[in-house]
Scaffold this motif. Sequence first.
Motif, PDB file in Angstrom:
ATOM      1  N   ARG B 800      10.917   1.930  -4.117  1.00  0.00           N
ATOM      2  CA  ARG B 800      10.128   2.344  -2.955  1.00  0.00           C
ATOM      3  C   ARG B 800       8.848   1.530  -2.835  1.00  0.00           C
ATOM      4  NH1 ARG B 800      10.386   8.785  -3.496  1.00  0.00           N
ATOM      5  NH2 ARG B 800       9.537   8.841  -1.390  1.00  0.00           N
ATOM      6  N   THR B 801       8.791   0.402  -3.545  1.00  0.00           N
ATOM      7  CA  THR B 801       7.603  -0.441  -3.465  1.00  0.00           C
ATOM      8  C   THR B 801       7.284  -0.763  -2.015  1.00  0.00           C
ATOM      9  OG1 THR B 801       8.212  -1.418  -5.542  1.00  0.00           O
ATOM     10  CG2 THR B 801       6.590  -2.586  -4.259  1.00  0.00           C
ATOM     11  N   ARG B 802       8.354  -1.100  -1.265  1.00  0.00           N
ATOM     12  CA  ARG B 802       8.196  -1.479   0.132  1.00  0.00           C
ATOM     13  C   ARG B 802       7.645  -0.297   0.941  1.00  0.00           C
ATOM     14  NH1 ARG B 802      10.581  -5.487   3.349  1.00  0.00           N
ATOM     15  NH2 ARG B 802      11.027  -4.719   5.426  1.00  0.00           N
ATOM     16  N   GLU B 803       8.236   0.869   0.670  1.00  0.00           N
ATOM     17  CA  GLU B 803       7.794   2.065   1.374  1.00  0.00           C
ATOM     18  C   GLU B 803       6.320   2.338   1.084  1.00  0.00           C
ATOM     19  OE1 GLU B 803       9.956   5.623   0.287  1.00  0.00           O
ATOM     20  OE2 GLU B 803       8.211   6.811   0.872  1.00  0.00           O
ATOM     21  N   VAL B 804       5.984   2.219  -0.236  1.00  0.00           N
ATOM     22  CA  VAL B 804       4.599   2.466  -0.622  1.00  0.00           C
ATOM     23  C   VAL B 804       3.685   1.469   0.070  1.00  0.00           C
ATOM     24  CG1 VAL B 804       2.982   2.388  -2.561  1.00  0.00           C
ATOM     25  CG2 VAL B 804       5.209   3.514  -2.825  1.00  0.00           C
ATOM     26  N   GLY B 805       4.150   0.216   0.121  1.00  0.00           N
ATOM     27  CA  GLY B 805       3.379  -0.832   0.778  1.00  0.00           C
ATOM     28  C   GLY B 805       3.120  -0.468   2.231  1.00  0.00           C
ATOM     29  N   ILE B 806       4.186  -0.045   2.934  1.00  0.00           N
ATOM     30  CA  ILE B 806       4.040   0.299   4.344  1.00  0.00           C
ATOM     31  C   ILE B 806       3.069   1.454   4.517  1.00  0.00           C
ATOM     32  CG2 ILE B 806       5.251   1.213   6.365  1.00  0.00           C
ATOM     33  CD1 ILE B 806       7.715  -0.347   5.387  1.00  0.00           C
ATOM     34  N   MET B 808       0.717   2.356   2.584  1.00  0.00           N
ATOM     35  CA  MET B 808      -0.671   1.960   2.329  1.00  0.00           C
ATOM     36  C   MET B 808      -1.195   1.120   3.474  1.00  0.00           C
ATOM     37  SD  MET B 808      -0.674   1.361  -1.744  1.00  0.00           S
ATOM     38  CE  MET B 808      -2.284   1.808  -2.310  1.00  0.00           C
ATOM     39  N   ALA B 809      -0.325   0.248   3.998  1.00  0.00           N
ATOM     40  CA  ALA B 809      -0.740  -0.580   5.118  1.00  0.00           C
ATOM     41  C   ALA B 809      -1.102   0.306   6.310  1.00  0.00           C
ATOM     42  CB  ALA B 809       0.389  -1.548   5.493  1.00  0.00           C
ATOM     43  N   LEU B 810      -0.420   1.431   6.450  1.00  0.00           N
ATOM     44  CA  LEU B 810      -0.675   2.334   7.564  1.00  0.00           C
ATOM     45  C   LEU B 810      -1.814   3.282   7.261  1.00  0.00           C
ATOM     46  CD1 LEU B 810       2.935   3.149   8.765  1.00  0.00           C
ATOM     47  CD2 LEU B 810       1.257   1.628   9.818  1.00  0.00           C
ATOM     48  N   GLY B 811      -2.474   3.069   6.100  1.00  0.00           N
ATOM     49  CA  GLY B 811      -3.685   3.843   5.850  1.00  0.00           C
ATOM     50  C   GLY B 811      -3.552   4.962   4.843  1.00  0.00           C
ATOM     51  N   ALA B 812      -2.406   5.037   4.155  1.00  0.00           N
ATOM     52  CA  ALA B 812      -2.287   6.087   3.133  1.00  0.00           C
ATOM     53  C   ALA B 812      -3.262   5.803   2.006  1.00  0.00           C
ATOM     54  CB  ALA B 812      -0.874   6.143   2.607  1.00  0.00           C
ATOM     55  N   GLN B 813      -3.839   6.829   1.463  1.00  0.00           N
ATOM     56  CA  GLN B 813      -4.763   6.667   0.342  1.00  0.00           C
ATOM     57  C   GLN B 813      -3.982   6.715  -0.968  1.00  0.00           C
ATOM     58  OE1 GLN B 813      -8.223   6.126   0.667  1.00  0.00           O
ATOM     59  NE2 GLN B 813      -7.420   5.737   2.721  1.00  0.00           N
ATOM     60  N   ILE B 817      -0.268   8.592  -2.281  1.00  0.00           N
ATOM     61  CA  ILE B 817       0.842   8.003  -3.038  1.00  0.00           C
ATOM     62  C   ILE B 817       1.050   8.791  -4.330  1.00  0.00           C
ATOM     63  CG2 ILE B 817       1.658   5.906  -4.171  1.00  0.00           C
ATOM     64  CD1 ILE B 817       1.366   5.718  -1.124  1.00  0.00           C
ATOM     65  N   LEU B 818      -0.075   9.113  -4.974  1.00  0.00           N
ATOM     66  CA  LEU B 818       0.005   9.861  -6.211  1.00  0.00           C
ATOM     67  C   LEU B 818       0.681  11.216  -5.960  1.00  0.00           C
ATOM     68  CD1 LEU B 818      -0.849   9.471  -9.138  1.00  0.00           C
ATOM     69  CD2 LEU B 818      -2.895  10.810  -8.648  1.00  0.00           C
ATOM     70  N   SER B 890       0.373  -6.221   1.029  1.00  0.00           N
ATOM     71  CA  SER B 890       0.879  -7.484   1.565  1.00  0.00           C
ATOM     72  C   SER B 890       1.979  -8.054   0.676  1.00  0.00           C
ATOM     73  CB  SER B 890      -0.268  -8.488   1.697  1.00  0.00           C
ATOM     74  OG  SER B 890      -0.779  -8.772   0.419  1.00  0.00           O
ATOM     75  N   VAL B 891       1.821  -7.846  -0.639  1.00  0.00           N
ATOM     76  CA  VAL B 891       2.870  -8.315  -1.550  1.00  0.00           C
ATOM     77  C   VAL B 891       4.114  -7.464  -1.380  1.00  0.00           C
ATOM     78  CG1 VAL B 891       3.522  -8.618  -3.972  1.00  0.00           C
ATOM     79  CG2 VAL B 891       1.209  -9.178  -3.233  1.00  0.00           C
TER      80      VAL B 891
END
Lengths: 111, 896
Positions: B800-806, B808-813, B817-818, B890-891
């Motif tokens: 879910r790295t990609r999901e987490v990335g998205i 976070m990109a959309l403003g999740a703190q 995520i935790l 971004s990664v």
Amino acid sequence: MSKPSDLVQGTLDLLILKILALEPLHGWAISRRLKQVSNEVLQVSDGSLYPALHKLEQEGWIKAEWRPTENNRRAKFYALTARGRKHLARESASWERLSSAIVQVLELKAI
Amino acid sequence: MNPLHWVSTVRLRVRSLFHRSSVERELREELQYHLDQRTEELVATGMTEADARRTAAHQLPGLEQIKEECRDMRKVRPIEDLVRDVAFGARLLRKSPGFTVVVLIVLALGIGANTALFSLFNQVLLRSLPVANPDELVVLVSKVPRWGTFSSFSYPMFRELRDKNTVLTGLLAHSGADLNVGYGGQSTKAVGEVVSTEYFNVLGVRPWLGRFIDRTDEERAVANPVAVLTYSCWQQRFGGDRSIVDRDIVLNGHATRIIGIAPPGFYGTELNRSPDVFVPVTLKKVFEPVPRDRFDNPGQQWLRVMGRLKPGVSIQQAQAAIDLLHHQVREREVQALPPRPRDSDNMMLETHVELQPGAHGFGLLQRELAKALRLLLVISAIILVITCANLANMLLARNAARAQEITMRLALGASRLRLVRQWLTESALLSLLGGGLGVVVSVWCQGALLSFLPVEQRANLSSHPDVAVLAFAIAVSVITGLLFGLAPALQVSRASLHHKASSENAGGFRAGLVALQVALCLPLLVIAGLFLASLRNTRTLPTGFESKNVILATIDPSLNGYDQPRVRHLFQQTLQAARALPGVEAAGFGHTVVLSGSADQMVLTVEGFTQKASDEMTALVNTISPGYFEALRLPLVSGRYFNERDAAGSRPVGIINETIARQFFPGKNPIGMRFGTDTKSPPNIEVIGVVRDAKYTTITEKPERQYYIPMSQNPELRDMTLHIRASGDPRLLVELLRSKIRAIDPNVPLFNVKTLEQGIDESLSHDRLVAWLSIALGALATALCAIGLYGVIAFSVARRTREVGIRMALGAQRRDILALIVKRVTLLLTGGVLIGAIGALAGTRVIGSLLFGVTPTDPGVFAAATAILLLAAAVAAYLPARRALQVNPSVALRYE
């Protein structure tokens, strides 16, 4: 394509054993002989001949030996074993029973 | 199939397998010959060489396929495939060493724990005595109403039962004897067994060297003592010297002829006893002259009796016959006695003999350990299930990583069955490697396990795996491999070209596996906690004395054949020497040692006390010297301790404990009152002191009546144990003490040297074994759970790295995520913990009888076990969670 669909299952084995009962032969000669004796009626593809030979050898009904041919090349000659001879007798007996039964049925139909 | 045919086809198969290249060459050559012939034939009909060759090839189409079909005919395809699968599997494992190492460690621990426990279980509970047809053996015990079961018989009774029964092929009697063995100028302590003539015969054991004891030996033993050595004694003490047979050694001061050696592995009839020397039963008269009527008085019951059933006689039939015989003998015995109270006659007549299966001898160790060992075996089986769930999870995760390989192979035409076989081969490879390591681990574990048992109990147990243990290890490995390999393999079998063999739908299954591990782990932790609490409860029970800084050492000069004055003098010298050692605060002798599991018991008569039916008149007795109470710091309640004026000739004195004072002298001052141990004469022992109650035989016993008499007034002194209280570590005194005693008399060996604390630990050795074992297994289960949880979380974070990335990109703190991860972990754990707690509540009920001072549902233990499990889970989840929090959007978005 390689399956002897035009032959009853197991018939090829019987034919090979019968041919080898007369004399040891190599694969090519067996293929020739098959065509010859059946007046080209039985079209056994060479593709199914060799697996059949290998199977018979593994069953212990025929044994193989490398010998020089008449034109002085090495070829794998197959010969019937004692067990193969017994198997042939058994199989031809049952074949005869089967074919005569079929013949009888066919005649019955003809009446 | 006739064998000749079998031989010829096997030759063909072997040729196909091991001379594959020449078989292949022949196949090529055979087909080439066919082609050449056909070409020739065609050329003869006028075709050009090249055309002919082409036509020939055309008429024999699919040359490779024909070859493949010929190969199939060789019937060794499965073996060839297996070899290829194993080779491929091994290559894959080498390519991912991290994965392989983790899997192998998990397997080695899981299988190792199981194998070690099975080995102990096998040796203690499954394996019979090393004798011929052990299933025919029976043990005789007597059941006395209201008293219990006794395992000893008198010599006259043994003789009667032996000579008059018609249901046994033979009856043997044996008993223990402490021995001093002197040979080549050295003197050592040895474990002796006095045995009746029938002993070796009934057991069906044949001499390794020389011969065994016969009837003449038995009759002449007092004048001409003979002995048989066990194989291990012969090897260890006499270096396997064959010339020892027919030579003399000195046993308890008597020259004794060695007549034979028992075969290797023979240890008599008890797993927890390993005798060194067998001597005729009649030698007991010489070695232990007291009591003198040992062989004639039916009241002297000191022999254990075993028999071998006649063929066709059932144990019930034999029991009925022996019991009847026993009753007849008893009736005669009662008639021969002077008139006595009715009830003691009744007790003798109501006694029944019971025959018990004797394949394990008396099976004391077996009875004590059976329940705990069964429980631990169940626990280790649960560990195995956890291991399987864990590994299945790892392999499922790996499948996701191998999705591409699976798709590729399917696209290239591999059959599903072929893939499943490949997968199962890989897990079998892993489990067999792991099983091999497991055996190594088990040998090591087994050594650690055995070290919990006192030396004499583990004498006949070995940590080396035998055939049964190796077979078990292999079986467990194979089953484990199948269990953990099945789910991943089935997942592969469902894979298709369109639907990747990924883990989208396996996620739930994998989470379920983690929950299962948690659910299984919790009861194990609870059980470990309960045993630990129980052990702490027993270990911290007040004993009444102070065990710290006390060293024990036993001497028995009577074994050297010394007379009583000499024995007494030697004890006196030893005590003086001990008191003179530096740093000794107090020293005294005691015959029985507290909490050693054994004690002497007498029936009391008490002055001015009228016995009611409910009164038990038995009391434990100990013979002690001045200094004994001081060494144990057992405080005086009233009166005085023994001193040097309590001599052999002066009036008999005794010290009683508080329980005796309370029961027999309620509301009175017991000092000056009298009690006795002889019903025929009035009580003659004067109470001079009362000491505080203590624990005497076992630490969990109820308050016992106990009295003490001075050594000086005990006419027959035997072994005495020196109790020395030091101001510091008492072990430092041992060598000094030895040299002092050697100086007094070099022929008196010092034995059972240990600190009192060691002694108490030994008395709790089975509890300690069970507690530490269950803790180790609980820790293992927790570690496995943590690894499993780590794997699942790490895997889902990675996917879910990609999901987490998205996100976070959309403003999740970070905390969002935790929360995502915490939610997932909580879900996984809650179910597992709930099911586990229910399982634990149901499961711990069965161990209630093994616990002391803690109930099987102790809430504190349940809470602690849950807390430990949650803590381990939190640590396991934290590491992958941290990685998720550090995701750089971004990664992450460029990932994949």
